[in-house]
Write a protein that holds these residues in place. Structure first.
Motif, PDB file in Angstrom:
ATOM      1  N   VAL A 120     -11.816  13.636  -8.786  1.00 33.60           N
ATOM      2  CA  VAL A 120     -10.970  12.788  -7.942  1.00 33.60           C
ATOM      3  C   VAL A 120     -11.832  11.786  -7.181  1.00 33.60           C
ATOM      4  N   ARG A 121     -11.366  10.546  -7.157  1.00 34.10           N
ATOM      5  CA  ARG A 121     -11.908   9.511  -6.278  1.00 34.10           C
ATOM      6  C   ARG A 121     -10.720   8.953  -5.521  1.00 34.10           C
ATOM      7  N   CYS A 122     -10.902   8.623  -4.234  1.00 30.57           N
ATOM      8  CA  CYS A 122      -9.762   8.138  -3.467  1.00 30.57           C
ATOM      9  C   CYS A 122     -10.144   6.913  -2.635  1.00 30.57           C
ATOM     10  N   VAL A 123      -9.397   5.854  -2.827  1.00 32.57           N
ATOM     11  CA  VAL A 123      -9.558   4.630  -2.052  1.00 32.57           C
ATOM     12  C   VAL A 123      -8.602   4.741  -0.867  1.00 32.57           C
ATOM     13  N   VAL A 124      -9.165   5.022   0.324  1.00 33.06           N
ATOM     14  CA  VAL A 124      -8.371   5.188   1.542  1.00 33.06           C
ATOM     15  C   VAL A 124      -8.496   3.916   2.370  1.00 33.06           C
ATOM     16  N   ARG A 125      -7.353   3.345   2.731  1.00 31.05           N
ATOM     17  CA  ARG A 125      -7.351   2.113   3.530  1.00 31.05           C
ATOM     18  C   ARG A 125      -6.798   2.383   4.920  1.00 31.05           C
ATOM     19  N   ASP A 126      -7.321   1.612   5.902  1.00 28.05           N
ATOM     20  CA  ASP A 126      -6.772   1.693   7.255  1.00 28.05           C
ATOM     21  C   ASP A 126      -5.709   0.612   7.436  1.00 28.05           C
ATOM     22  N   ASP A 127      -5.174   0.478   8.639  1.00 31.20           N
ATOM     23  CA  ASP A 127      -4.106  -0.498   8.904  1.00 31.20           C
ATOM     24  C   ASP A 127      -4.529  -1.937   8.647  1.00 31.20           C
ATOM     25  N   ASP A 128      -5.832  -2.232   8.721  1.00 36.57           N
ATOM     26  CA  ASP A 128      -6.335  -3.583   8.493  1.00 36.57           C
ATOM     27  C   ASP A 128      -6.747  -3.823   7.041  1.00 36.57           C
ATOM     28  N   GLY A 129      -6.623  -2.804   6.185  1.00 32.40           N
ATOM     29  CA  GLY A 129      -6.981  -2.944   4.784  1.00 32.40           C
ATOM     30  C   GLY A 129      -8.413  -2.571   4.457  1.00 32.40           C
TER      31      GLY A 129
END
Length: 161
Positions: free
Chosen positions: A53-62
């Motif tokens: 698994v790889r996960c691209v996690v973004r915050d509210d600003d991208g």
């Protein structure tokens, strides 16, 4: 049933579970040769039904969450546990890798890896599944440590999605 058939069957089962939970991701396949040691490691993980698994996690600003590993900044990554629900595995991996909680939004791509033993041509090909997920951070304030950062233009993400 031989090694190749069993591992291929496990990959197909995981793809079915992935589709049921997230819909069909883009699927590619790559085959390559590795050393005896790496082949045996892949064989063991295949028996357990683990998926990479790889996960691209973004915050509210991208911005994207990155974790330092082997001198590089990478998205959180890890392996599922046997019989673990995929979205729960992704959340666990992100929490363990970077110390943040996330909400999984999608499975964007899957790669079937055919792994051949470069030292033994008679050994069957082992198949493994690697999936890239996207997620949104639940609480960015939870992240801690110098080995974790948010990056607005990370190079690590461009090769994944």
């Amino acid at each position: 049933m031989d090694v190749a058939s069993r591992s291929r069957s496990r990959v197909e089962e995981r793809l079915t579970r992935l589709e049921e939970e997230f819909g069909p991701p883009e699927v590619t396949q790559t085959t390559f040769e590795v050393s005896e040691e790496r082949y045996q490691r892949s064989l063991e993980r295949s028996r357990d039904g683990q998926l990479d698994v790889r996960c691209v996690v973004r915050d509210d600003d991208g911005a994207v969450l990155l974790r330092e590993g082997n001198g590089e900044w990478l998205v959180p990554r890890g392996q599922t546990e046997p019989d673990e629900r995929l979205s729960e595995a992704v959340k666990r991996i992100v929490r363990e890798a970077a110390g943040v909680d996330c909400t999984v939004t999608d499975a964007v791509s899957a790669n079937i890896h055919g792994i051949r033993n470069g030292d033994d041509e008679s050994a069957g090909t082992v198949y493994r599944l690697s999936v890239v997920f996207t997620a949104d951070v639940v609480d960015a304030a939870e992240q801690s440590g110098e080995s974790v950062r948010w990056d607005a233009e990370p190079d690590a993400v461009s090769e994944l999605v």
